[in-house]
Motif scaffolding. Structure first.
Motif, PDB file in Angstrom:
ATOM      1  N   ALA A  55       9.776  -0.143  -6.221  1.00  0.00           N
ATOM      2  CA  ALA A  55       9.586   0.513  -4.929  1.00  0.00           C
ATOM      3  C   ALA A  55       8.388  -0.022  -4.161  1.00  0.00           C
ATOM      4  CB  ALA A  55       9.430   2.023  -5.129  1.00  0.00           C
ATOM      5  N   THR A  56       7.497  -0.772  -4.823  1.00  0.00           N
ATOM      6  CA  THR A  56       6.307  -1.271  -4.132  1.00  0.00           C
ATOM      7  C   THR A  56       6.495  -2.684  -3.599  1.00  0.00           C
ATOM      8  OG1 THR A  56       5.350  -2.079  -6.200  1.00  0.00           O
ATOM      9  CG2 THR A  56       4.774   0.171  -5.507  1.00  0.00           C
ATOM     10  N   ALA A  79       0.816  -1.218   0.000  1.00  0.00           N
ATOM     11  CA  ALA A  79       0.000   0.000   0.000  1.00  0.00           C
ATOM     12  C   ALA A  79       0.846   1.263   0.000  1.00  0.00           C
ATOM     13  CB  ALA A  79      -0.928   0.007   1.211  1.00  0.00           C
ATOM     14  N   THR A  80       2.172   1.109   0.057  1.00  0.00           N
ATOM     15  CA  THR A  80       3.060   2.267   0.091  1.00  0.00           C
ATOM     16  C   THR A  80       4.202   2.081  -0.901  1.00  0.00           C
ATOM     17  OG1 THR A  80       4.438   1.314   1.853  1.00  0.00           O
ATOM     18  CG2 THR A  80       2.572   2.688   2.535  1.00  0.00           C
ATOM     19  N   ALA A  81       4.868   3.177  -1.210  1.00  0.00           N
ATOM     20  CA  ALA A  81       6.040   3.145  -2.085  1.00  0.00           C
ATOM     21  C   ALA A  81       7.226   3.727  -1.322  1.00  0.00           C
ATOM     22  CB  ALA A  81       5.778   3.941  -3.354  1.00  0.00           C
ATOM     23  N   VAL A  83       3.991   8.786   4.847  1.00  0.00           N
ATOM     24  CA  VAL A  83       3.543   8.043   6.024  1.00  0.00           C
ATOM     25  C   VAL A  83       4.669   7.669   6.977  1.00  0.00           C
ATOM     26  CG1 VAL A  83       1.514   7.121   4.871  1.00  0.00           C
ATOM     27  CG2 VAL A  83       3.661   5.857   4.760  1.00  0.00           C
ATOM     28  N   ALA A  84       5.920   7.654   6.502  1.00  0.00           N
ATOM     29  CA  ALA A  84       7.001   7.243   7.408  1.00  0.00           C
ATOM     30  C   ALA A  84       8.366   7.547   6.814  1.00  0.00           C
ATOM     31  CB  ALA A  84       6.909   5.750   7.716  1.00  0.00           C
ATOM     32  N   ALA A 142       2.089   6.915   0.595  1.00  0.00           N
ATOM     33  CA  ALA A 142       0.921   6.116   0.241  1.00  0.00           C
ATOM     34  C   ALA A 142       0.851   6.041  -1.281  1.00  0.00           C
ATOM     35  CB  ALA A 142      -0.347   6.736   0.803  1.00  0.00           C
ATOM     36  N   VAL A 143       0.570   4.855  -1.818  1.00  0.00           N
ATOM     37  CA  VAL A 143       0.515   4.671  -3.268  1.00  0.00           C
ATOM     38  C   VAL A 143      -0.550   5.585  -3.868  1.00  0.00           C
ATOM     39  CG1 VAL A 143       0.005   3.025  -5.113  1.00  0.00           C
ATOM     40  CG2 VAL A 143       1.368   2.315  -3.139  1.00  0.00           C
TER      41      VAL A 143
END
Length: 279
Positions: free
Chosen positions: A198-199, A132-134, A177-178, A170-171
């Motif tokens: 990256a995902t 869900a993130t990159a 997010v971090a 976030a994608v």
């Protein structure tokens, strides 16, 4: 770093896949001090963990004293080294023992610190975050672990790791997010040539490239103030409440091959925990 934070929230999640035991570990032994009905079967390393924890709680081994070696425990309980090592790992994870290469095992507490523990259904649950993130890599390089970083990562002083650091988005969104730092053990640094996607999580790339599976993941979350340099990258105020998440990944051969640290602004990292009654 974790150990010196007072008044912090700690959440531990340890997941293990089923493992097979060989040699003397296939046999059933009744460990000293254990009084369980024969119909109840538990892994031997957990039986040993409970026995040793009871001895610690009763003061058999005072704080600061040397704890018996793996070899001593193998002889005492007539168990294989893998079983003994796993029991000691659980005692170390519980904050009762400190183990350092060349220095032996030292008792640092008689009872576990007060923490809130929970289980996650499977290792696959942890991949959802990566999907869900990159991860946008900002830094890369080899590091030699000093004492403070060794405590934070739970690794040996002097060991060498490949470090990636950057921001997780976030994608398909701009939300940062971090700030994440990923440490890859030296034998697996060839993964640096396979980080274009990256995902996909780094630990997934390592397992695919080197042909092994993940046996266990340890997850720890601590409440901290957001460091100033990371706050700049995350577009938030320095010192605001944050959650630092540490994940440690072990292979099916018992090797710690990756450790990650993620610093999340408190309002961007909601945690949902489901607790079920054991039957």
């Amino acid at each position: 770093m974790f150990e010196n934070l007072s008044g912090c929230l700690k959440i531990h999640a340890i997941m293990s896949t089923a493992k097979s035991y060989c040699g003397s570990d296939r046999q059933t032994y009744k460990l000293r001090g254990m009084n369980k009905p024969p119909s109840i079967k538990r892994p031997l390393y957990k039986e040993l963990r409970d026995t040793l924890a009871a001895e610690l709680a009763s003061g058999v081994y005072p704080i600061g004293s040397r704890f018996p070696t793996e070899q001593d425990l193998c002889k005492r309980y007539k168990l294989g080294r893998h079983t003994v090592r796993e029991a000691l790992r659980l005692l170390q994870a519980a904050g009762l023992l400190s183990r350092q290469a060349g220095a032996g095992t030292t008792v640092i507490a008689l009872t576990p610190p007060a923490t809130y523990s929970y289980r996650i259904d499977s290792i696959d649950d942890l991949t959802r975050y990566a999907q869900a993130t990159a991860f946008i890599k900002k830094q890369e390089g080899m590091v030699t672990v000093r004492e403070a970083l060794a405590r934070t990562l739970g690794t040996d002083v002097g060991s060498r790791w490949l470090r990636f650091a950057g921001v997780r988005h976030a994608v398909n969104e701009e939300l940062r997010v971090a700030w994440t730092e990923i440490y890859v053990a030296e034998p697996y640094i060839a993964v640096r040539d396979n980080t274009q996607n990256a995902t996909k999580a780094i630990y997934q790339k390592i397992t695919e490239q080197f042909g092994f599976s993940i046996a266990r993941v340890e997850r720890q979350i601590v409440a901290v103030p957001m460091p100033a340099d990371m706050a700049t990258a995350l577009l938030c105020e320095p010192g605001t409440p944050a959650l630092m998440e540490r994940r440690r990944y072990w292979s099916n051969e018992g090797v710690l091959f990756e450790v990650s640290l993620s610093f999340h602004p408190g309002d961007r990292f909601p945690q949902t925990i489901m607790v079920e009654r054991e039957t």
